[in-house]
Motif scaffolding. Structure first.
Motif, PDB file in Angstrom:
ATOM      1  N   ALA A  82      28.980  18.673   8.634  1.00 21.33           N
ATOM      2  CA  ALA A  82      28.670  20.049   8.217  1.00 21.33           C
ATOM      3  C   ALA A  82      27.142  20.383   8.479  1.00 21.33           C
ATOM      4  O   ALA A  82      26.806  21.612   8.696  1.00 21.33           O
ATOM      5  CB  ALA A  82      28.968  20.257   6.669  1.00 21.33           C
TER       6      ALA A  82
ATOM      7  N   LEU B  40      38.992  31.594  -0.808  1.00 24.40           N
ATOM      8  CA  LEU B  40      39.852  30.612  -1.240  1.00 24.40           C
ATOM      9  C   LEU B  40      39.649  29.537   0.207  1.00 24.40           C
ATOM     10  O   LEU B  40      39.314  28.291   0.026  1.00 24.40           O
ATOM     11  CB  LEU B  40      41.303  30.884  -1.084  1.00 24.40           C
ATOM     12  CG  LEU B  40      42.357  29.610  -1.073  1.00 24.40           C
ATOM     13  CD1 LEU B  40      42.058  29.063  -2.063  1.00 24.40           C
ATOM     14  CD2 LEU B  40      43.693  30.144  -0.890  1.00 24.40           C
ATOM     15  N   ILE B  41      39.466  30.089   1.512  1.00 24.40           N
ATOM     16  CA  ILE B  41      39.396  29.329   2.555  1.00 24.40           C
ATOM     17  C   ILE B  41      37.998  28.740   2.807  1.00 24.40           C
ATOM     18  O   ILE B  41      37.696  27.537   2.983  1.00 24.40           O
ATOM     19  CB  ILE B  41      39.485  30.100   3.746  1.00 24.40           C
ATOM     20  CG1 ILE B  41      41.078  30.605   4.218  1.00 24.40           C
ATOM     21  CG2 ILE B  41      39.065  29.488   5.148  1.00 24.40           C
ATOM     22  CD1 ILE B  41      41.390  31.424   4.944  1.00 24.40           C
TER      23      ILE B  41
ATOM     24  N   ALA C  30      37.727  17.373   7.380  1.00 22.89           N
ATOM     25  CA  ALA C  30      37.877  18.613   6.415  1.00 22.89           C
ATOM     26  C   ALA C  30      38.547  19.710   6.878  1.00 22.89           C
ATOM     27  O   ALA C  30      39.084  20.489   6.093  1.00 22.89           O
ATOM     28  CB  ALA C  30      36.209  18.936   6.333  1.00 22.89           C
TER      29      ALA C  30
ATOM     30  N   THR D  77      37.644  26.075  -0.162  1.00 14.50           N
ATOM     31  CA  THR D  77      38.206  24.682   0.255  1.00 14.50           C
ATOM     32  C   THR D  77      37.630  23.878   1.198  1.00 14.50           C
ATOM     33  O   THR D  77      37.413  22.716   1.297  1.00 14.50           O
ATOM     34  CB  THR D  77      39.851  25.087   0.874  1.00 14.50           C
ATOM     35  OG1 THR D  77      40.451  25.954  -0.160  1.00 14.50           O
ATOM     36  CG2 THR D  77      40.675  23.786   0.938  1.00 14.50           C
ATOM     37  N   LEU D  78      37.119  24.714   2.176  1.00 11.36           N
ATOM     38  CA  LEU D  78      36.421  24.147   3.578  1.00 11.36           C
ATOM     39  C   LEU D  78      35.135  23.483   2.904  1.00 11.36           C
ATOM     40  O   LEU D  78      34.736  22.139   3.085  1.00 11.36           O
ATOM     41  CB  LEU D  78      35.853  24.936   4.390  1.00 11.36           C
ATOM     42  CG  LEU D  78      35.399  24.471   5.751  1.00 11.36           C
ATOM     43  CD1 LEU D  78      36.367  23.657   6.413  1.00 11.36           C
ATOM     44  CD2 LEU D  78      35.438  25.702   6.634  1.00 11.36           C
TER      45      LEU D  78
ATOM     46  N   LEU E 208      32.689  15.426  13.865  1.00 10.82           N
ATOM     47  CA  LEU E 208      32.505  14.530  12.542  1.00 10.82           C
ATOM     48  C   LEU E 208      33.190  15.129  11.374  1.00 10.82           C
ATOM     49  O   LEU E 208      33.695  14.525  10.683  1.00 10.82           O
ATOM     50  CB  LEU E 208      31.033  14.481  12.314  1.00 10.82           C
ATOM     51  CG  LEU E 208      30.331  13.451  13.192  1.00 10.82           C
ATOM     52  CD1 LEU E 208      28.575  13.589  13.173  1.00 10.82           C
ATOM     53  CD2 LEU E 208      30.716  12.135  12.825  1.00 10.82           C
TER      54      LEU E 208
ATOM     55  N   PHE F 237      28.702  27.937  10.598  1.00  9.31           N
ATOM     56  CA  PHE F 237      28.999  28.648   9.345  1.00  9.31           C
ATOM     57  C   PHE F 237      28.150  29.797   8.962  1.00  9.31           C
ATOM     58  O   PHE F 237      28.612  30.833   8.263  1.00  9.31           O
ATOM     59  CB  PHE F 237      28.780  27.454   8.105  1.00  9.31           C
ATOM     60  CG  PHE F 237      29.710  26.479   8.363  1.00  9.31           C
ATOM     61  CD1 PHE F 237      31.025  26.601   8.318  1.00  9.31           C
ATOM     62  CD2 PHE F 237      29.069  25.175   8.395  1.00  9.31           C
ATOM     63  CE1 PHE F 237      31.832  25.251   8.739  1.00  9.31           C
ATOM     64  CE2 PHE F 237      29.794  24.113   8.556  1.00  9.31           C
ATOM     65  CZ  PHE F 237      31.452  24.044   8.841  1.00  9.31           C
TER      66      PHE F 237
ATOM     67  N   THR G 181      31.709  13.727   6.913  1.00  7.85           N
ATOM     68  CA  THR G 181      32.139  15.195   6.976  1.00  7.85           C
ATOM     69  C   THR G 181      30.754  16.019   6.615  1.00  7.85           C
ATOM     70  O   THR G 181      30.687  17.076   6.997  1.00  7.85           O
ATOM     71  CB  THR G 181      33.084  15.689   6.145  1.00  7.85           C
ATOM     72  OG1 THR G 181      32.932  15.233   4.841  1.00  7.85           O
ATOM     73  CG2 THR G 181      34.499  15.278   6.557  1.00  7.85           C
TER      74      THR G 181
ATOM     75  N   GLU H 244      34.448  22.152  -0.252  1.00  9.56           N
ATOM     76  CA  GLU H 244      34.875  20.988  -0.908  1.00  9.56           C
ATOM     77  C   GLU H 244      35.281  20.017  -0.116  1.00  9.56           C
ATOM     78  O   GLU H 244      34.891  18.860  -0.366  1.00  9.56           O
ATOM     79  CB  GLU H 244      36.140  21.356  -1.583  1.00  9.56           C
ATOM     80  CG  GLU H 244      36.233  20.842  -3.022  1.00  9.56           C
ATOM     81  CD  GLU H 244      37.359  21.585  -3.759  1.00  9.56           C
ATOM     82  OE1 GLU H 244      38.585  21.359  -3.643  1.00  9.56           O
ATOM     83  OE2 GLU H 244      37.268  22.899  -4.517  1.00  9.56           O
ATOM     84  N   GLU H 245      36.002  20.221   1.182  1.00  6.62           N
ATOM     85  CA  GLU H 245      36.472  19.137   1.955  1.00  6.62           C
ATOM     86  C   GLU H 245      35.133  18.745   2.566  1.00  6.62           C
ATOM     87  O   GLU H 245      35.159  17.462   2.996  1.00  6.62           O
ATOM     88  CB  GLU H 245      37.378  19.689   3.026  1.00  6.62           C
ATOM     89  CG  GLU H 245      38.758  20.065   2.174  1.00  6.62           C
ATOM     90  CD  GLU H 245      39.596  18.900   1.742  1.00  6.62           C
ATOM     91  OE1 GLU H 245      39.453  17.814   2.322  1.00  6.62           O
ATOM     92  OE2 GLU H 245      39.982  19.081   0.814  1.00  6.62           O
ATOM     93  N   LEU H 246      34.407  19.640   3.080  1.00  8.15           N
ATOM     94  CA  LEU H 246      33.115  18.988   4.043  1.00  8.15           C
ATOM     95  C   LEU H 246      32.075  18.124   3.060  1.00  8.15           C
ATOM     96  O   LEU H 246      31.534  17.172   3.373  1.00  8.15           O
ATOM     97  CB  LEU H 246      32.201  20.269   4.223  1.00  8.15           C
ATOM     98  CG  LEU H 246      32.991  21.017   5.402  1.00  8.15           C
ATOM     99  CD1 LEU H 246      32.172  22.457   5.696  1.00  8.15           C
ATOM    100  CD2 LEU H 246      32.936  20.171   7.036  1.00  8.15           C
TER     101      LEU H 246
END
Lengths: 340, 340
Positions: free
Chosen positions: A260, A241-242, B266, A245-246, B262, A267, A256, A248-250
């Motif tokens: 990333a 989930l984390i 996110a 979500t990350l 940046l 990562f 972003t 998607e947001e990135l």
């Protein structure tokens, strides 16, 4: 040494198994037996690249498919690749068996063909959890949904040996998974087990919660198969989930995305932590033989990792150590000698 | 409406409580009673900014400290802020009680002073989990380490009402936390509960695992307090391990630091997901009164969030709905009517 690999286990069988068998036979300098349907395996093996001189095929006409019910169909298909492979351990032709097939199927076949180590009441499915600073042995993660206190004591003994032999921890800290650290916390099973563990000669540190486990404060986590399975699967689900979500947001804006890209090396550590290939394979501790279950989703790299765990376990004589430990430690305890 | 707030509950008491009481009394336009030691509260309240016309102090000479044993010391200190506050609910002076103090202490005092809703066998500590696309009600997360199947059925009924009333889900999906989705999976408690839940008139979807819960596929998760507590705490611990590791890695080079800067927007989504202030407070469902437990680490923002949950619960008459549902639904079930 000969390792026996179920060639029909993973979701993408037999390609990951064939690749891993060839690569590991070269890496280890040992024989690897691929067990499965020859009609499928022969042409695939012939077409594969690399030195195949140490890879041997053993024919198993029946295939346990993913959609098969493990116990029912293992009975209906006695010449399935798991059964044939495990028989090679029984006859002494092989020293460890590895399958990425259904865990229930492996457990059923292993119990039927190899049986339990003398003194062991219930074998436990055992895995390594990624935790702060390394790994931690967790058992049982699903073989026994309902447990008695003496089962958990045996899990503690076996898990402790496993941590010694595979994580090279001389005196592993053993914790009991509970809903609070204080003694007196827990359900009835935990309360009954707590004092047995205090008196079994292990490096027992008492009850542990998630924060101690993932904080790297214990080397072995003992739990019943129901709780352990929920512990494992919920941990995986939260991690997913984390990271989902990350991701998607990135990907949501140019800025972003750029961030990333620059932060990519960071990562990698997370990706590595969550990679099933990093933990290799889960042993069925308590079976009278070295039996390992790999992830069904294993690719060749994960299968290599599973074979490495098995190879190391044979090298350090994990089975002999388990046998001795159970005889020595459990002879001291009242109800645990009986092979009931 | 009057909300009753334990002023001596949080780790940093009473500052977060005083700030939240003033702010919420303005936001809601309702009276908020702060319960605690006047000698401490009076000067602090006088020094605080804002319109305090709707905040009232009620004196409670005894303080239950963090290091106090909840049950033992609640008995020795009968005029602790929890007990005095809960008595204000009993006399009808207040409609909901909120404390960020020890959960065991709140439960003990609430059971003693308010008792159980008629028909309820065990109150359950209930929380909202952040899941894909929203939140999910999980109960019991720690009040009852050992449960019977009929307790779990009551948790399902109460959790379903809570999801209806606070998450505005008309027909909440109810799942039973287990080590496999198929019926027949689970320990004995789960197997015995499964069929009771099929016949209790709820929108029961069967067994669920971590991936269904965090994937947002169920609205209510029913579990015993031992498993639920481990589920909660291990989820929090995994989330912490991942975010800590990520932070460390992001700070490891100039390039990743720049990337992190940046990508900052996110990371907000993850931070928000893990923020206790987002879920407010955990109700003790099954108590004959609206009682909420906030995080001990609550700051003023988290206390405001807790008060909002309590305020909303009074507005939607959560207690009346629970009372009716239990009478209606549980009258149909054999063993559940007895207040044993």
């Amino acid at each position: 040494m000969t390792l026996v690999l179920d060639a029909m286990g993973s979701d993408q069988y037999p390609d990951p198994e064939i690749r891993a068998a060839i690569d590991c036979s070269i890496e280890f300098g040992e024989e690897i037996i691929l067990v499965g349907n020859e009609d499928i395996l022969k042409p695939k093996l012939a077409a594969a690249s690399g030195d195949k001189s140490r890879v041997r095929l053993v024919h198993a006409p029946d295939i346990l498919e993913m959609w098969d019910k493990p116990v029912e169909n293992a009975k209906k298909k006695p010449l399935n690749s798991m059964a044939v492979g495990l028989n090679l351990l029984k006859t002494g032709e092989g020293q460890a068996f590895i399958s990425a097939g259904n865990t229930g199927g492996v457990m059923f076949n292993a119990l039927r063909i190899l049986g339990r180590l003398p003194g062991v009441q219930r074998p436990a499915l055992t895995t390594l959890f990624p935790v702060k600073g390394g790994h931690c042995v967790v058992l049982d993660i699903g073989a026994n949904a309902d447990c008695r206190p003496d089962f958990l004591v045996q899990f503690a003994v076996m898990g402790s040996i496993y941590a010694q032999k595979t994580l090279q921890i001389p005196n592993p800290k053993v914790g009991l998974l509970s809903n609070g650290e204080e003694s007196g916390k827990g359900n009835q099973l935990i309360k009954d087990t707590y004092h047995l563990l205090e008196n079994c000669g292990l490096n027992y540190i008492g009850n542990v919660e998630g924060k101690e486990v993932f904080g790297g404060q214990t080397d072995v986590v003992v739990t019943d198969g129901f709780t352990g399975n929920i512990f494992l699967k919920s941990s995986e689900a939260v991690a997913k989930l984390i990271t989902d979500t990350l991701k998607e947001e990135l990907m949501s804006s140019f800025q972003t995305k750029l961030g990333a890209a620059l932060a990519k090396p960071a990562f990698k550590a997370i990706k590595k932590m969550m990679d099933p290939a990093e933990t290799g394979a889960a042993p069925l501790l308590g079976i009278d033989g070295l039996v390992f279950v790999g992830h069904g989703r294993s690719d060749a790299r994960a299968m290599v990792s599973a074979l490495r765990v098995a190879h190391q376990s044979v090298q350090v004589d994990l089975l002999g150590s388990l046998r001795t430990a159970i005889q020595e430690r459990l002879a001291q305890l009242p109800a645990s000698g009986a092979n009931s």
